[in-house]
Design an enzyme around this catalytic site. Structure first.
Site, PDB file in Angstrom:
ATOM      1  N   ARG A  82      47.424  51.073  37.906  1.00  0.00           N
ATOM      2  CA  ARG A  82      48.588  50.309  37.574  1.00  0.00           C
ATOM      3  C   ARG A  82      48.348  48.812  37.716  1.00  0.00           C
ATOM      4  O   ARG A  82      49.167  47.994  37.328  1.00  0.00           O
ATOM      5  CB  ARG A  82      49.723  50.692  38.563  1.00  0.00           C
ATOM      6  CG  ARG A  82      50.320  52.055  38.304  1.00  0.00           C
ATOM      7  CD  ARG A  82      51.264  52.432  39.437  1.00  0.00           C
ATOM      8  NE  ARG A  82      50.618  53.441  40.276  1.00  0.00           N
ATOM      9  CZ  ARG A  82      51.194  53.999  41.321  1.00  0.00           C
ATOM     10  NH1 ARG A  82      52.413  53.629  41.699  1.00  0.00           N
ATOM     11  NH2 ARG A  82      50.566  54.908  42.017  1.00  0.00           N
ATOM     12  N   GLU A 118      40.626  45.913  32.634  1.00  0.00           N
ATOM     13  CA  GLU A 118      40.657  46.248  34.061  1.00  0.00           C
ATOM     14  C   GLU A 118      41.106  45.045  34.882  1.00  0.00           C
ATOM     15  O   GLU A 118      40.758  43.913  34.562  1.00  0.00           O
ATOM     16  CB  GLU A 118      39.240  46.650  34.521  1.00  0.00           C
ATOM     17  CG  GLU A 118      39.020  48.134  34.637  1.00  0.00           C
ATOM     18  CD  GLU A 118      39.595  48.746  35.912  1.00  0.00           C
ATOM     19  OE1 GLU A 118      40.637  48.261  36.415  1.00  0.00           O
ATOM     20  OE2 GLU A 118      39.010  49.725  36.388  1.00  0.00           O
ATOM     21  N   ASP A 175      35.024  46.423  41.404  1.00  0.00           N
ATOM     22  CA  ASP A 175      34.555  46.302  42.784  1.00  0.00           C
ATOM     23  C   ASP A 175      33.172  46.971  42.877  1.00  0.00           C
ATOM     24  O   ASP A 175      32.177  46.376  42.500  1.00  0.00           O
ATOM     25  CB  ASP A 175      35.624  46.968  43.661  1.00  0.00           C
ATOM     26  CG  ASP A 175      35.379  46.838  45.138  1.00  0.00           C
ATOM     27  OD1 ASP A 175      34.628  45.956  45.548  1.00  0.00           O
ATOM     28  OD2 ASP A 175      35.961  47.634  45.904  1.00  0.00           O
ATOM     29  N   LEU A 219      34.947  52.300  36.853  1.00  0.00           N
ATOM     30  CA  LEU A 219      34.712  51.879  35.480  1.00  0.00           C
ATOM     31  C   LEU A 219      33.549  52.648  34.841  1.00  0.00           C
ATOM     32  O   LEU A 219      33.612  53.046  33.678  1.00  0.00           O
ATOM     33  CB  LEU A 219      34.437  50.372  35.460  1.00  0.00           C
ATOM     34  CG  LEU A 219      34.354  49.729  34.089  1.00  0.00           C
ATOM     35  CD1 LEU A 219      35.646  49.937  33.312  1.00  0.00           C
ATOM     36  CD2 LEU A 219      34.061  48.241  34.227  1.00  0.00           C
ATOM     37  N   LYS A 228      34.177  41.387  41.470  1.00  0.00           N
ATOM     38  CA  LYS A 228      33.719  41.254  42.860  1.00  0.00           C
ATOM     39  C   LYS A 228      32.261  41.704  42.875  1.00  0.00           C
ATOM     40  O   LYS A 228      31.931  42.770  43.384  1.00  0.00           O
ATOM     41  CB  LYS A 228      34.575  42.172  43.735  1.00  0.00           C
ATOM     42  CG  LYS A 228      35.121  41.525  44.980  1.00  0.00           C
ATOM     43  CD  LYS A 228      35.639  42.570  45.921  1.00  0.00           C
ATOM     44  CE  LYS A 228      37.136  42.712  45.887  1.00  0.00           C
ATOM     45  NZ  LYS A 228      37.604  43.713  46.869  1.00  0.00           N
TER      46      LYS A 228
HETATM   47  P1  IMP Z   1      35.637  50.312  42.012  1.00  0.00           P
HETATM   48  O1  IMP Z   1      35.480  51.708  41.498  1.00  0.00           O
HETATM   49  O2  IMP Z   1      35.109  50.167  43.425  1.00  0.00           O
HETATM   50  O3  IMP Z   1      35.070  49.262  41.095  1.00  0.00           O
HETATM   51  O4  IMP Z   1      37.160  50.094  42.212  1.00  0.00           O
HETATM   52  C1  IMP Z   1      37.958  49.527  41.308  1.00  0.00           C
HETATM   53  C2  IMP Z   1      39.412  49.734  41.678  1.00  0.00           C
HETATM   54  O5  IMP Z   1      39.636  49.605  43.097  1.00  0.00           O
HETATM   55  C3  IMP Z   1      40.245  48.680  41.020  1.00  0.00           C
HETATM   56  O6  IMP Z   1      40.648  49.090  39.750  1.00  0.00           O
HETATM   57  C4  IMP Z   1      41.371  48.527  41.991  1.00  0.00           C
HETATM   58  O7  IMP Z   1      42.384  49.463  41.707  1.00  0.00           O
HETATM   59  C5  IMP Z   1      40.787  48.838  43.343  1.00  0.00           C
HETATM   60  N1  IMP Z   1      40.373  47.607  44.047  1.00  0.00           N
HETATM   61  C6  IMP Z   1      39.122  47.207  44.327  1.00  0.00           C
HETATM   62  N2  IMP Z   1      39.112  46.050  44.985  1.00  0.00           N
HETATM   63  C7  IMP Z   1      40.394  45.678  45.125  1.00  0.00           C
HETATM   64  C8  IMP Z   1      41.050  44.518  45.710  1.00  0.00           C
HETATM   65  O8  IMP Z   1      40.431  43.568  46.245  1.00  0.00           O
HETATM   66  N3  IMP Z   1      42.404  44.503  45.663  1.00  0.00           N
HETATM   67  C9  IMP Z   1      43.128  45.501  45.085  1.00  0.00           C
HETATM   68  N4  IMP Z   1      42.566  46.568  44.517  1.00  0.00           N
HETATM   69  C10 IMP Z   1      41.208  46.674  44.524  1.00  0.00           C
HETATM   70 MG    MG Z   2      42.522  49.518  38.952  1.00  0.00          MG
END
Ligand code: IMP
Ligand code: MG
Length: 310
Positions: free
Chosen positions: A166, A220, A224, A229, A252
């Site tokens: 969301r 997106e 992170d 993704l 990030k």
């Molecule tokens: P990934 O699979 O670790 O890249 O996570 C991505 C998802 O984690 C994003 O789409 C966010 O929903 C959540 N997320 C990662 N870092 C943050 C942050 O700093 N604040 C809020 N949501 C985050």
């Molecule tokens: Mg997200």
């Protein structure tokens, strides 16, 4: 740094020491920094009156806010000085009618802060917020640039923008209004699998339409570790779109585990948990108009759990 030369276009990246004439000016600068508003201290003097070809009186506004193209003059609480300032300001406005200047009383800027609902100088602070990392105006400017770039890159085509729910709520709404092409939008909701395996994603809500032969752009909020993704792109690639690209507002990069190609990035941010502009911590803070970091002691008090909002 010499007075008048101070400049803090991005306070998060280049903090520079400035010698202020009054403590109220320093308070105001900290306030602007807190909200990520770019400022310059006394960048320009405007001649008000000449005598024998020389400047006899000049007006040097305290601040220039480049985002707003606005000069700010702070007033003290002493009535004698306020009256003098009003006189100077009237002369200034007669002579430079095209330049925007605003006289701020201390009480004005305190209420200005309160308007945003929180702040170190305000009565009502939003618990948990540490500082603004990306201001509303920085977001607006960058998203405008991304929209313009997409409009150029997808010229002659009709891309399908797929938002990942969301956190993408604010970004999607703002981004599409800067794309000057016909676009279609669809949404997916996915969830990190919180079991022992970790890292796996489940589709909670699938697309409403097929994407075969379409130019798909995944939108997106933040990337992170990249795992979400990566899994999503694999899933979408199987469906044979004509093209498949990614636009992420925040990158990030320091935390990346899976190397996913990002075609469009709004901002690269440090390894800190951020909220606002759609991003949440346990469903809170999505409605902040800027991106902010959380206080570490506040986060720790939330149970020392790894923040995993969705
Ligand atoms: P990934 O699979 O670790 O890249 O996570 C991505 C998802 O984690 C994003 O789409 C966010 O929903 C959540 N997320 C990662 N870092 C943050 C942050 O700093 N604040 C809020 N949501 C985050
Ligand atoms: Mg997200």
């Amino acid at each position: 740094m010499a007075k008048g030369a101070a400049r803090r276009d991005n306070p998060k990246l280049a903090p520079a020491p400035v010698s202020f004439a009054h403590s109220s000016e320093e308070d105001f600068a900290r306030l602007l920094d807190f909200y990520g508003v770019a400022w310059q201290y006394e960048p320009r003097s405007f001649p008000l009156r000449e005598e024998n070809g020389r400047v006899a009186e000049a007006f040097t506004p305290d601040f220039y806010l480049s985002d707003l193209d606005l000069y700010i003059e702070l007033t003290t609480l002493q009535q004698r000085l306020v009256t003098e300032k009003h006189r100077k300001l009237r002369r200034f406005q007669e002579r430079y009618p095209e330049i925007q200047v605003k006289l701020l009383h201390r009480s004005d800027y305190l209420s200005l802060l309160a308007k945003y609902g929180f702040g170190p100088f305000s009565e009502v602070e939003v618990a948990g917020i540490h500082e603004v990392l990306i201001s509303a105006s920085e977001l607006e400017r960058r998203i405008g640039e991304l929209g313009a770039q997409l409009s150029r890159d997808y010229k002659g085509r009709e891309p399908l923008l797929i938002g990942v729910l969301r956190g993408v709520t604010c970004l999607m709404a703002d981004l599409i209004r800067h794309v000057s092409l016909p676009v279609a939008i669809d949404y997916m909701a996915i969830s990190s699998y919180e079991g022992a395996e970790g890292g796996a994603v489940r589709i909670l809500k699938d697309l409403d339409e097929p994407i075969v032969g379409r130019d798909v752009l995944v939108v997106e909020d933040i990337v992170d570790t990249g795992m979400t993704l990566h899994a999503l792109l694999q899933e979408l690639a199987v469906r044979r779109p004509a093209s498949l690209k990614v636009c992420a507002l925040l990158d990030k990069r320091a935390r990346r585990i899976v190397d996913v190609p990002l075609d469009y990035v709004g901002f690269e941010i440090p390894d800190e948990f951020v909220v606002g502009y759609g991003l949440d911590f346990r469903q809170k803070f999505r409605n902040l108009p800027f991106i902010a970091t959380l206080k570490s002691d506040w986060l720790q008090a939330q149970g020392r759990q790894r923040a995993r909002p969705e």
